[in-house]
Design an enzyme around this catalytic site. Sequence first.
Site, PDB file in Angstrom:
ATOM      1  NE  ARG A   1      36.615  37.271  23.474  1.00  0.00           N
ATOM      2  CZ  ARG A   1      36.631  38.142  23.959  1.00  0.00           C
ATOM      3  NH1 ARG A   1      37.211  39.269  23.131  1.00  0.00           N
ATOM      4  NH2 ARG A   1      36.230  38.679  25.205  1.00  0.00           N
TER       5      ARG A   1
ATOM      6  N   GLY B   1      35.774  30.365  22.361  1.00  0.00           N
ATOM      7  CA  GLY B   1      34.476  29.598  22.974  1.00  0.00           C
ATOM      8  C   GLY B   1      33.160  30.336  22.847  1.00  0.00           C
TER       9      GLY B   1
ATOM     10  CB  SER C   1      40.276  33.667  28.301  1.00  0.00           C
ATOM     11  OG  SER C   1      39.224  32.751  28.729  1.00  0.00           O
TER      12      SER C   1
HETATM   13  N1  HPA Z   1      39.945  28.359  34.777  1.00  0.00           N
HETATM   14  C1  HPA Z   1      39.185  27.482  33.890  1.00  0.00           C
HETATM   15  N2  HPA Z   1      39.095  28.129  32.854  1.00  0.00           N
HETATM   16  C2  HPA Z   1      39.474  29.442  32.634  1.00  0.00           C
HETATM   17  C3  HPA Z   1      40.046  30.128  33.455  1.00  0.00           C
HETATM   18  C4  HPA Z   1      40.113  29.648  34.676  1.00  0.00           C
HETATM   19  O1  HPA Z   1      40.393  30.441  35.626  1.00  0.00           O
HETATM   20  N3  HPA Z   1      40.197  31.437  32.921  1.00  0.00           N
HETATM   21  C5  HPA Z   1      39.794  31.171  31.500  1.00  0.00           C
HETATM   22  N4  HPA Z   1      39.475  30.181  31.469  1.00  0.00           N
END
Ligand code: HPA
Length: 248
Positions: free
Chosen positions: A24, A20, A90
């Site tokens: 990175r 995203g 993530s």
């Molecule tokens: N919510 C939505 N998207 C995410 C989260 C989250 O807690 N952590 C990493 N991406």
Amino acid sequence: MTLHIGAAPETIADTVLLPGDPLRAHWAAHTFLSDVEPIHSVRGMLGFTGTWNGQKVSIQGTGMGMPSLSIYVNELITGYNVQTLIRIGSCGGMQDHVELRDIVLAMASSSVSTPSSTVLKELSYAPIADWTLLRNAVRSCETQDIRHHIGGIYSSDTFYSDRQDLDQQLVRHGILAVEMEAAELYSLAARYNRRALAILTVSDHLTTGQALSADDREHSFSDMVAIALETAFPEAANQASTNDRTSV
Ligand code: HPA
């Protein structure tokens, strides 16, 4: 060139990793690839191409959320004929056994809606990962002895959720983690007959409120990029480990 990717034709590989965060993309390209070339920087959404164990690969930022990812993935597919798209990102853990730093391999992704809902209309479509990529990723995690989970995730339109009732239903239905992009990636890959997988690192946890420090994030993100490259190029990964063994 497409509207949002100002790269010359042929500069983007058949296989693209999709973080995203554009910074990175910069970090992953310069940490893992050889012969790295920046391919464009339109709107600061950086893209790079290089090689990994002799294989050409690109890394392109997508921005956050499905509308942003949809722009880049549509253009990579229809403008640059990309075949294999692997999200590296993530996610927030949703089950007790899904811990910080664990890898989540998204077999399927549920959502309330995606940009593709405009095409799918009333259909409650089930966006799924490419099976071969998923299998390769599982093998890579097993070989490197990395804690991982395989199953359903949730692609949300909001990072800050005020829908505790929905979160409860997701947990109840076994959803492992929440992020904001995979369902649209899988829908587009299916529509254009391409291969896609989301490989995610648990960076925070919805029930415990824990979150990774910046340092921890960097280390666990390294595992994720290595898994993504081995997933895309399993033969090159095997060849590299054979060479390592014979050179000692
Ligand atoms: N919510 C939505 N998207 C995410 C989260 C989250 O807690 N952590 C990493 N991406």
